[in-house]
Design an enzyme around this catalytic site. Structure first.
Site: not given
Length: 375
Positions: A46, A264
């Site tokens: 999956k 940042y």
């Protein structure tokens, strides 16, 4: 700052995930030796095989001795069929409108309503009835089980369906004492007996996931669903091999002075003069942003810590006084044999599990497949 790379380096791409198919083969064979003789292996592929590539992993697992494929969603089953895979496939999440496409796929049934939807779909044949034995995440409640099994037996006698399996899911499969798992096994065994009393004769009984296949002695079951273990996520010390290495390379290098902020908001300020290197992969590619304060990568045989915030497309590492150049290989995670971080370390840094790191790797990161001789 200019990006300095040769044409050959540019052709390598900014990052790649190297999938070791021989590790997946080893892991399947390891589980085959740990389960009871006659117990089959379902390779659960999956979520695009936990980000490894479903079709390629499925073929490898089948080649190594798995006999079933498992997926969560109907669309994943259809992708495997479209890729030419003919092995039995089991899926447990589907919409009513998707049933028409599942003619040669086994489906899970948990309620009378599920059963009626399957009966109404003319192409679906094989079902596995799910009993909730304590996970409380889907499945028939014990008080509704007799009604479900009797209804299923009625429709099987009518030729509408074939009840090929009875199953459940462990809630504590990774616990070595297996107390809760043994309790769930007893409940499932009782559920199978009641299903037989209703007139059913399921060919398969399955409960164990990867961890449970190691920790729980379950001769009553003849199918084990192996997902995380395929990829070397080893919660029980079974000797599994990690299946993926995530690679990038240095894109830019610069020397900065003490007191300079990095990335940042300048959440990191250099305490000394140092060399920083830019690694061109970020949270859009699956690098967890939360890991920034602790994470490191391997470059030139040295662990280099991540500095400042991990951004969407890139992050910065501290090379110290090493003479690093653009194009230098960077290992973000691997099996740890060369000193690089492992997937387990990244999961710890990100306060999550290895499954989420693997599944989060984005489509911008190409997958390259190797065999043992290519390691």
């Amino acid at each position: 700052m200019n990006l300095v790379q040769s044409p050959a380096q540019r052709m390598l791409g900014l990052a790649e995930a190297v999938v070791d198919l021989s590790a997946i083969r080893h892991n399947v064979r390891t589980f085959r030796t740990r389960v009871h003789p006659g117990t089959e292996i379902m390779a659960v592929v999956k979520a695009d095989a936990f980000g490894h590539g479903a079709a390629r992993v499925a073929r490898t697992a089948l080649d190594a001795g798995a006999t079933w494929l498992g997926v969560a969603r109907a669309g994943e089953a259809m992708q495997l069929r479209a890729a030419g895979l003919t092995a039995p496939i089991f899926t447990w999440l589907y919409d009513e409108t998707e049933l028409i496409w599942l003619a040669d796929v086994d489906v899970s049934v948990s309620t009378i309503a599920d059963l009626h939807r399957v009966i109404a779909a003319p192409n679906v044949r094989n079902v596995h009835l799910k009993l909730d034995t304590g996970m409380h995440r889907g499945g028939s409640t014990p008080d509704q089980w007799i009604e479900l099994t009797r209804a299923a037996a009625y429709y099987e006698a009518q030729g509408s369906i074939s009840v090929r399996g009875v199953w459940s899911h462990l809630s504590h499969g990774d616990e070595p004492d297996a107390v809760q798992s043994r309790k769930q096994l007893r409940l499932l065994t009782t559920g199978v007996a009641l299903a037989r009393r209703a007139g059913l004769n399921p060919q398969y009984v399955h409960l164990a996931n990867s961890a449970g296949a190691i920790t729980l002695d379950a001769p009553e079951c003849n199918l084990a669903r192996i997902g995380a273990g395929l990829f070397g996520i080893d919660e029980t010390g079974a000797g599994l091999h990690p299946s993926m290495k995530l690679l990038s390379k240095v894109a830019q290098v610069r020397r900065i002075k003490a007191g300079e902020g990095v990335s940042y908001s300048h959440t990191y300020v250099t305490p000394r003069d140092t060399t920083i290197a830019l690694v061109p992969i970020g949270y859009a590619d699956g690098i967890p942003r939360i890991a920034a304060e602790q994470a490191s990568v391997l470059c030139r045989g040295v662990r280099m810590p991540v500095l400042g915030r991990i951004t969407m497309d890139q992050f910065v590492v501290d090379a110290g006084d090493l003479a690093v150049e653009p194009g230098e290989p960077v290992t973000i995670f691997g099996d740890g044999s060369s000193g690089e971080p492992t997937i387990a370390e990244w999961a710890e840094w990100a306060q999550t599990i290895p499954h989420e790191i693997y599944c989060g790797l984005g489509a911008r990161v190409p997958r390259r497949y190797i065999e043992e001789a290519q390691r």
